[in-house]
Structures are given as structure tokens and as C-alpha cells.
Write a protein that holds these residues in place. Structure first.
Motif, PDB file in Angstrom:
ATOM      1  N   ASN A 132       0.377  -9.806   1.310  1.00 41.50           N
ATOM      2  CA  ASN A 132       1.249  -8.879   2.034  1.00 41.50           C
ATOM      3  C   ASN A 132       1.078  -7.451   1.531  1.00 41.50           C
ATOM      4  OD1 ASN A 132       2.339 -10.949   3.584  1.00 41.50           O
ATOM      5  ND2 ASN A 132       4.068 -11.301   2.196  1.00 41.50           N
ATOM      6  N   SER A 133       0.961  -7.301   0.207  1.00 39.48           N
ATOM      7  CA  SER A 133       0.771  -5.965  -0.363  1.00 39.48           C
ATOM      8  C   SER A 133      -0.563  -5.365   0.070  1.00 39.48           C
ATOM      9  CB  SER A 133       0.824  -6.030  -1.896  1.00 39.48           C
ATOM     10  OG  SER A 133       2.097  -6.422  -2.352  1.00 39.48           O
ATOM     11  N   ALA A 134      -1.608  -6.195   0.098  1.00 39.58           N
ATOM     12  CA  ALA A 134      -2.929  -5.719   0.508  1.00 39.58           C
ATOM     13  C   ALA A 134      -2.922  -5.281   1.968  1.00 39.58           C
ATOM     14  CB  ALA A 134      -3.962  -6.819   0.288  1.00 39.58           C
ATOM     15  N   GLU A 135      -2.280  -6.065   2.819  1.00 40.47           N
ATOM     16  CA  GLU A 135      -2.193  -5.694   4.236  1.00 40.47           C
ATOM     17  C   GLU A 135      -1.420  -4.386   4.406  1.00 40.47           C
ATOM     18  OE1 GLU A 135      -1.093  -8.526   7.177  1.00 40.47           O
ATOM     19  OE2 GLU A 135      -2.037 -10.204   6.114  1.00 40.47           O
ATOM     20  N   ALA A 136      -0.344  -4.221   3.651  1.00 43.40           N
ATOM     21  CA  ALA A 136       0.455  -2.996   3.740  1.00 43.40           C
ATOM     22  C   ALA A 136      -0.380  -1.778   3.319  1.00 43.40           C
ATOM     23  CB  ALA A 136       1.707  -3.119   2.867  1.00 43.40           C
ATOM     24  N   MET A 137      -1.198  -1.951   2.284  1.00 45.55           N
ATOM     25  CA  MET A 137      -2.043  -0.846   1.840  1.00 45.55           C
ATOM     26  C   MET A 137      -3.073  -0.479   2.907  1.00 45.55           C
ATOM     27  SD  MET A 137      -2.716   1.348  -0.559  1.00 45.55           S
ATOM     28  CE  MET A 137      -2.127   0.806  -2.168  1.00 45.55           C
ATOM     29  N   LEU A 138      -3.653  -1.481   3.552  1.00 48.06           N
ATOM     30  CA  LEU A 138      -4.613  -1.203   4.620  1.00 48.06           C
ATOM     31  C   LEU A 138      -3.949  -0.476   5.786  1.00 48.06           C
ATOM     32  CD1 LEU A 138      -6.779  -4.469   4.736  1.00 48.06           C
ATOM     33  CD2 LEU A 138      -7.358  -2.264   3.702  1.00 48.06           C
ATOM     34  N   ARG A 139      -2.709  -0.831   6.094  1.00 47.52           N
ATOM     35  CA  ARG A 139      -1.993  -0.136   7.163  1.00 47.52           C
ATOM     36  C   ARG A 139      -1.771   1.329   6.800  1.00 47.52           C
ATOM     37  NH1 ARG A 139       1.143  -4.918   7.151  1.00 47.52           N
ATOM     38  NH2 ARG A 139       0.625  -6.271   8.926  1.00 47.52           N
ATOM     39  N   ARG A 140      -1.456   1.584   5.536  1.00 45.82           N
ATOM     40  CA  ARG A 140      -1.271   2.981   5.097  1.00 45.82           C
ATOM     41  C   ARG A 140      -2.547   3.782   5.258  1.00 45.82           C
ATOM     42  NH1 ARG A 140       0.974   2.901  -0.795  1.00 45.82           N
ATOM     43  NH2 ARG A 140       0.952   5.165  -0.469  1.00 45.82           N
ATOM     44  N   LEU A 141      -3.681   3.098   5.224  1.00 50.74           N
ATOM     45  CA  LEU A 141      -4.969   3.763   5.392  1.00 50.74           C
ATOM     46  C   LEU A 141      -5.438   3.768   6.844  1.00 50.74           C
ATOM     47  CD1 LEU A 141      -6.700   2.362   2.205  1.00 50.74           C
ATOM     48  CD2 LEU A 141      -6.220   4.760   2.667  1.00 50.74           C
ATOM     49  N   GLY A 142      -4.560   3.363   7.742  1.00 54.02           N
ATOM     50  CA  GLY A 142      -4.876   3.429   9.159  1.00 54.02           C
ATOM     51  C   GLY A 142      -5.821   2.362   9.658  1.00 54.02           C
ATOM     52  N   MET A 143      -5.932   1.262   8.933  1.00 53.23           N
ATOM     53  CA  MET A 143      -6.817   0.169   9.349  1.00 53.23           C
ATOM     54  C   MET A 143      -6.194  -0.587  10.519  1.00 53.23           C
ATOM     55  SD  MET A 143      -9.715  -0.612   7.654  1.00 53.23           S
ATOM     56  CE  MET A 143     -10.491  -0.782   6.039  1.00 53.23           C
ATOM     57  N   PRO A 144      -6.912  -0.704  11.632  1.00 48.54           N
ATOM     58  CA  PRO A 144      -6.397  -1.528  12.729  1.00 48.54           C
ATOM     59  C   PRO A 144      -6.521  -3.008  12.387  1.00 48.54           C
ATOM     60  CG  PRO A 144      -8.590  -0.697  13.259  1.00 48.54           C
ATOM     61  CD  PRO A 144      -8.193  -0.072  11.949  1.00 48.54           C
ATOM     62  N   ASP A 145      -5.468  -3.765  12.681  1.00 52.01           N
ATOM     63  CA  ASP A 145      -5.471  -5.219  12.490  1.00 52.01           C
ATOM     64  C   ASP A 145      -5.909  -5.596  11.072  1.00 52.01           C
ATOM     65  OD1 ASP A 145      -5.286  -7.893  12.877  1.00 52.01           O
ATOM     66  OD2 ASP A 145      -6.738  -8.010  14.510  1.00 52.01           O
ATOM     67  N   PRO A 146      -5.115  -5.232  10.052  1.00 54.78           N
ATOM     68  CA  PRO A 146      -5.519  -5.500   8.667  1.00 54.78           C
ATOM     69  C   PRO A 146      -5.710  -6.977   8.351  1.00 54.78           C
ATOM     70  CG  PRO A 146      -3.253  -4.727   8.762  1.00 54.78           C
ATOM     71  CD  PRO A 146      -3.827  -4.503  10.114  1.00 54.78           C
ATOM     72  N   ASP A 147      -4.966  -7.855   9.018  1.00 57.55           N
ATOM     73  CA  ASP A 147      -5.135  -9.287   8.769  1.00 57.55           C
ATOM     74  C   ASP A 147      -6.550  -9.727   9.128  1.00 57.55           C
ATOM     75  OD1 ASP A 147      -4.039 -12.040   8.230  1.00 57.55           O
ATOM     76  OD2 ASP A 147      -4.593 -12.277  10.335  1.00 57.55           O
ATOM     77  N   ARG A 148      -7.067  -9.216  10.240  1.00 61.53           N
ATOM     78  CA  ARG A 148      -8.434  -9.550  10.656  1.00 61.53           C
ATOM     79  C   ARG A 148      -9.459  -8.952   9.686  1.00 61.53           C
ATOM     80  NH1 ARG A 148     -12.103  -7.021  14.129  1.00 61.53           N
ATOM     81  NH2 ARG A 148     -10.539  -5.428  14.581  1.00 61.53           N
TER      82      ARG A 148
END
Length: 265
Positions: A132-148
Motif C-alpha cells: 500500500n505504501s509503495a502504491e501511494a508513493m507511485l501515485r505521488r509521482l503521477g504513475m497511472p495505475d500503480p497496481d499494474r
């Protein structure tokens, strides 16, 4: 004025060539303040990356030798730490983003396995919380669909996405110092700007000091607060960025700026 978080005093690095030694970093000293972006600038081969590797404790064993009065991170003198203690510091208090993300990321593991590692190792999170923390960090970096993104292997991502993954890993524990060694070398101009803006923004949000290693004076002008100019392993000038471009004091600094202006013109 912000407190000093990294203090380097008389750092030298020697590379072995048979029985001889070559000095590649020669008595470098500087301070880095919390939240500051300090650029270490100079042409290729001047010793910038070896300075970073020395601070990180990543010099090649048996091929390089370090001497320093101190490399102080907060209250800890990194120059006196053993290998195991240094491993505990790396990734938690001191992180690095490397030039080439394809060599920095392990090609045989999915991005998620690698990105969750610092959350689990240094922050003691469970597998689910780390994910969850890793996905949140990717979202902060503007990554689309971090789970994928986390389910993919590094070779399935673009260069800019790989570099953002490395930045997310480096900033996972909100380190005191982040070293970015030519972090946009392999990227196109638009992606370079996006990655650098992300790097500076995350550093400011976390209060992380950034040592930005680059040969690009345009990057220095846009993103750094101060600059160290390195020539043949030595710091020949230290100045605020505005002062450096307005009135450089060293001949080498003037030559670098003149060459950059010539290229841009």
C-alpha cells in the motif's frame, strides 16, 4: 538557516591500477543543509560519481581506497562505519538514484517486489502495508495505475517510469540525504524535466537534502540552490547558483558556463 545534515571533510578516493594508485577525488570538503539542493557539477571523469560512491559506501572493494577526516551524516561518521552498519544506513537515512535504471533495478524481479523492500526492511511494514505504501508513493509521482506497474518487470516500463520507481524506492524512508547521480541522462528532454521536478518536490516535502550530480548547467540553473564546481577531483568553486552564473570566480567555471551558453545559442 537550515541545519547541516551532511558534512564532508577532506574526502579523497584512490583507484588502484596494478601497484600504482590514481587520485580521482582529492581532498573534497562541503556541507549540505536540510531541504537544500546542492549541485556537484563538472565534466565527465572529474570525480563526481566517485564522490557519491564514497559517501554511499559503494566504492568497489579491492579496487578503490577512501580517506576522509569525516563524512558525517547527522551524528554518525560514515567514514568510520563497517559494512554491516553502512547497509543499515543506506536506504533509510541516505539514499541514491543512479544514472541507469535498467542496471539499478533487478530484471528478474517484478517492480513491486523491489519497491516494497525498503518499506519492509527499514520501516518494518508487513507485506500488505508495504504494498500500500509503495502504491501511494507511485501515485505521488503521477504513475497511472500503480497496481499494474508493480506487477510488471523493469523491462516492461519506459525509461522515465523506471527512474520514477527508483526515486520512489530512494524516498521510501524519507532519508536525510538523497544523492542523484545524473538521474536523467538516458531520458528525453520532457521526461528529464518531469523526473527532476518530482525529485525536487519530494525532497522539499520530506525535508530531504539533495546532492544533485550533473554535467548539465541548465539543470543546475533550474533546480539547484548552490553549486560545487569540480575539476580533476577537486572543488574549484563553491557558490550560490545566482552568483555562479552572474560572476564565476574560477577560470574553469567560466569556461563551463561559456560552453553551455554556446550550445544553447
Amino acid at each position: 538557516m537550515s541545519a547541516t545534515v551532511l558534512s564532508v571533510r577532506k574526502l579523497s578516493v584512490f583507484l588502484r591500477d596494478g601497484r600504482a594508485e590514481q587520485t580521482v577525488v582529492d581532498g573534497v570538503s562541503f556541507d549540505l543543509a536540510a531541504g537544500e539542493v546542492l549541485a556537484l557539477v563538472g565534466e565527465s571523469g572529474c570525480g563526481k560519481s566517485k564522490t557519491a560512491e564514497a559517501i554511499m559506501g559503494l566504492l568497489p572493494s579491492g579496487l578503490a581506497r577512501l580517506e576522509a577526516d569525516e563524512i558525517r551524516l547527522g551524528d554518525v561518521n560514515l567514514a568510520r562505519l563497517g559494512a554491516e552498519a553502512m547497509r543499515r544506513v543506506r536506504g533509510r537515512d541516505l539514499s541514491m538514484v543512479f544514472q541507469e535504471p535498467m542496471t539499478a533495478l533487478d530484471p528478474v524481479f517484478r517492480v513491486g517486489n523491489q519497491l516494497t523492500t525498503p518499506f519492509r526492511r527499514h520501516r518494518g511494514q508487513s507485506r500488505r502495508d508495504a504494498s500500500n505504501s509503495a502504491e501511494a508513493m507511485l501515485r505521488r509521482l503521477g504513475m497511472p495505475d500503480p497496481d499494474r506497474v508493480m506487477r510488471r518487470y523493469p523491462h516492461e516500463l519506459s525509461g522515465g517510469m523506471r527512474q520514477r520507481v527508483l526515486l520512489a524506492m530512494a524516498m521510501a524512508c524519507r532519508p536525510q540525504v538523497l544523492i542523484a547521480d545524473e538521474p536523467t541522462t538516458a531520458l528525453d528532454v520532457t521526461t528529464q524535466a518531469q523526473v527532476l521536478e518530482d525529485l525536487v518536490r519530494l525532497g522539499q516535502e520530506a525535508g530531504t537534502a539533495v546532492l544533485l550530480i550533473t554535467h548539465d548547467l541548465g539543470v543546475v540553473a533550474h533546480y539547484a540552490d548552490r553549486a560545487l564546481v569540480m575539476q580533476r577531483g577537486r572543488i574549484v568553486e563553491e557558490a550560490g547558483v545566482g552568483d555562479l552564473f552572474r560572476a564565476p570566480t574560477h577560470d574553469y567555471s567560466r569556461a563551463l558556463i561559456a560552453a553551455a551558453r554556446g550550445l544553447s545559442g
